[in-house]
Design an enzyme around this catalytic site. Sequence first.
Site, PDB file in Angstrom:
ATOM      1  CG  HIS A   1      -1.679  -1.233   1.455  1.00 51.48           C
ATOM      2  ND1 HIS A   1      -2.890  -1.541   0.877  1.00 51.48           N
ATOM      3  CD2 HIS A   1      -1.344  -2.324   2.200  1.00 51.48           C
ATOM      4  CE1 HIS A   1      -3.284  -2.746   1.273  1.00 51.48           C
ATOM      5  NE2 HIS A   1      -2.348  -3.254   2.061  1.00 51.48           N
TER       6      HIS A   1
ATOM      7  CB  SER B   1      12.840  23.112 -14.594  1.00 51.66           C
ATOM      8  OG  SER B   1      12.081  24.299 -14.641  1.00 51.66           O
TER       9      SER B   1
ATOM     10  CE  LYS C   1      10.811  20.882  -9.862  1.00 53.71           C
ATOM     11  NZ  LYS C   1       9.898  20.146 -10.688  1.00 53.71           N
TER      12      LYS C   1
ATOM     13  CD  GLU D   1       8.520  12.715 -14.915  1.00 54.84           C
ATOM     14  OE1 GLU D   1       8.176  13.560 -15.752  1.00 54.84           O
ATOM     15  OE2 GLU D   1       9.027  13.017 -13.821  1.00 54.84           O
TER      16      GLU D   1
END
Length: 459
Positions: A156, A277, A283, A290
């Site tokens: 979980h 970024s 970043k 992704e």
Amino acid sequence: MAQLWGGRFTKQTDEAVKAFNDSIGFDKRLYRQDIEGSMVHARMLGKQGILTPEDCEAIVKGLQGILDDIECGKMEITSEYEDIHSFVEANLIDRIGDAGKRLHTGRSRNDQVALDMRLYTRSAVEEVRTQTLRLLGVILDLMEKNTDTFMPGFTHLQKAQPTTLAHHLGAYFEMLRRDCTRLADCRVRMNECPLGAGAMAGTTYPLDRAFVARELGFDCPTRNSMDSVSDRDYLLEFLSDLSILMMHLSRFSEELIIWNSNEYRFVEMDDAFSTGSSIMPQKKNPDICELVRGKVGRVYGDLMSLLTAMKGLPLAYNKDMQEDKEPAFDAIDTALACIPLFADMLSTMKFNKDVMEKSAMRGFTNATDAADYLVGKGVPFRDAHGIIGRLVLHCIDAGKGIEELTLEELQKFSDQFEEDVFEAISLRACVNRRLTAGAPGEAAMAEEIAACRSWLQAQ
Ligand code: ARG
């Protein structure tokens, strides 16, 4: 001449119809398979006395010339032809004249395209399998180095029990190993040669289908000729395998994204495998993961579009089947872009072992072991579960781990606690006592890793 079938027509094809009907824009990548298939077909026709030895030789030489010229860039596959089959045949006729016109004896584009696509898919299956085996090698190397890199295991997405990085990675080894065996299975079933099925009902020429099959590396010819020209099961099976494989990479990506987050910091992607970024200078994003996670959607879509294209087709060949190519090529390209990149990213990634270990110590991952300790002292498991539950509640209030309490504090919850509890609930002991087959304990893991290594070496 850009078409193979002008005879019974009195009008030119409408331009828009031609554009709509043509497949050369995407099937040109089948040129090698098309030429190889044609060469073997011609040699078989020669062997059977259907073609003269001279015509046969001229055809094989002519085809070889076209292949060489395409490969070295001398010849471009242009869009005035309907499909790759027309392109090759028309150019052969340009080069060698009448002999070229005899190549299509005893053959239809229906069995020809079925052959080309099978040959192409067969090598794609092999390439995907090779790349997946390489990825498995990267995973296994990491497993070998991380049998004592402790980390929390999750259920979980909440800390559950302590494990090791080797064990966690081992789960992905199993998934991808299954993918490899699935690919091998699919290759076995697809390795039958459809050439000789003709348009749908075979042919009156005395073809030697077994010869063609053998020469092209197939185990045997396909059986029913109607099925042979209209079967795309092998592609559906391959796209299903790719969908499952990509789903595995997507799960792996998701975990790495979580592990790479500022909150977790379990891993750090190599600079060469991350991106920044345009506005936020701090970043460093896990874009490869992704994108892999995102691209899975394309592969599922490819599988769905082919399943849907096939579902209402009467026997035998229908032009709908031309729609098999773009989804198949897209799924293959996508998988072959993702798998090697994923392997390189994984092999350059840094695992923050100390952060992982600290995280395993926080979050009561040793609660089951504390309960098992009491069981060892004669407490029934259900009672032990209750005692440790109350103990955890106390620890949460106190902001401490179970192992940080004193023996006296522990004994307030059960008089069965003794000095040896601290060793029993230490991270190392919690992991290394888990010795059932497939568990993270060092000895169980060592056995598992050795078995994985010998499996990989046998591939
Ligand atoms: N481009 C076609 C395909 O991919 C080749 C087969 C054409 N056959 C036909 N009967 N029109 O399916």
